[in-house]
Design an enzyme around this catalytic site. Structure first.
Site, PDB file in Angstrom:
ATOM      1  N   HIS A   1       0.890  -1.091   0.367  1.00  0.00           N
ATOM      2  CA  HIS A   1       0.163   0.086  -0.073  1.00  0.00           C
ATOM      3  C   HIS A   1       1.064   1.128   0.076  1.00  0.00           C
ATOM      4  CE1 HIS A   1      -3.232  -3.106   1.187  1.00  0.00           C
ATOM      5  NE2 HIS A   1      -4.345  -1.892   0.577  1.00  0.00           N
TER       6      HIS A   1
ATOM      7  N   LYS B   1      -0.808   5.121   4.422  1.00  0.00           N
ATOM      8  CA  LYS B   1      -2.019   3.919   5.595  1.00  0.00           C
ATOM      9  C   LYS B   1      -1.424   3.908   6.793  1.00  0.00           C
ATOM     10  CE  LYS B   1      -3.746  -0.128   5.070  1.00  0.00           C
ATOM     11  NZ  LYS B   1      -5.460   0.564   4.568  1.00  0.00           N
TER      12      LYS B   1
END
Length: 267
Positions: free
Chosen positions: A156, A160
């Site tokens: 990601h 995040k």
């Protein structure tokens, strides 16, 4: 055309929130009656640079918003802690939550499950709104019957907040329903550097990668005698999540309980 659904959106300035604004703006059956943001109280969506031309008021407090407007659905695309709080507030006000933030613990889910059931209100919490990601999880669950040695790598963007991702945890949970807990690797395996083998759920290892340039990606690796199988999904932009958001908004109106995971509402 179906009945109008009045929506409050929490997190309109985030990357997911901006896509959700466009989705709501371009869907005839959806009407945005309010937005919740950590600033810009009293302004309109149209006052904020980069947001659609929507004359929707912004609040910094969800309760104030729900007191001022008749809403059917709260779409929350904020952070784990705020998302948890907003979910319970929405249910207390008779509003159905559709939550795209991850980080709900088993205790959190049990509490929301009980509250949704007591209010007889549909609630959807989705670790991932991408339909392809849901299929990746389902295919992985199927493969686990035949390949019990599994590692998950989730990748990601570097903003995040939670690790592992909700999608990775959900994938492991689905696999665990088909696979006996199994300690993988050599029994005398030793980590020379703590964390090198990643997180461990029922013997499956989960590895989290965080880098700029990534959006949301996951691969599930299966190992067997003389063969491997890799199931991978990639989201290259946030628009990939909007089909799932739309399905969730439409479906939550028909529910009277909590559903955790998009895989439970798509065929």
């Amino acid at each position: 055309m179906g009945e109008q659904i009045n929506i409050v959106l929490a997190g309109p300035r985030g990357r997911m929130g901006k896509e959700a604004l466009h989705l709501i703006h371009n869907t005839k059956e959806f009407s945005l009656v309010g937005a919740v943001d950590r600033k810009h109280d009293g302004q309109l969506i149209s006052d904020i640079n980069g947001l659609p031309n929507m004359d929707t008021p912004i609040y910094t407090n969800l309760e104030n918003c729900l007191q001022a407007h008749q809403a059917d659905v709260l779409v929350d695309l904020t952070t784990p802690e705020i998302g948890k709080r907003h979910t319970e507030i929405a249910l207390q006000y008779g509003v159905r939550p559709v939550v795209g933030t991850t980080g709900f613990s088993a205790e959190d889910l049990a509490r929301v499950t009980e509250l949704a059931a007591s209010k007889k209100l549909g609630t959807i919490i989705a670790p991932n709104f991408a339909v392809g990601a849901v299929l990746m999880m389902k295919f992985s669950q199927m493969a686990a019957k035949y390949f019990p040695d599994i590692e998950i790598i989730e990748l990601h963007h570097d903003q995040k907040l939670d690790a592992p991702s909700g999608t990775a945890i959900k994938t492991a949970q689905l696999i665990s329903a088909e696979r006996e807990a199994k300690q993988q690797g050599h029994p005398d395996e030793h980590e020379a550097v703590a964390g090198a083998r990643g997180a461990n759920i029922d013997g499956m290892h989960i590895h989290s990668v965080r880098l700029p340039g990534l959006i949301a990606h996951q691969q599930v690796l299966f190992g067997g005698n003389g063969q491997t199988l890799t199931i991978r999904h990639d989201s290259y932009n946030r628009e990939s999540f909007m089909t799932g958001v739309k399905i969730s908004i439409e479906t939550v109106m028909k529910l009277d309980h909590l559903v955790y995971g998009l895989e439970n509402i798509i065929a």
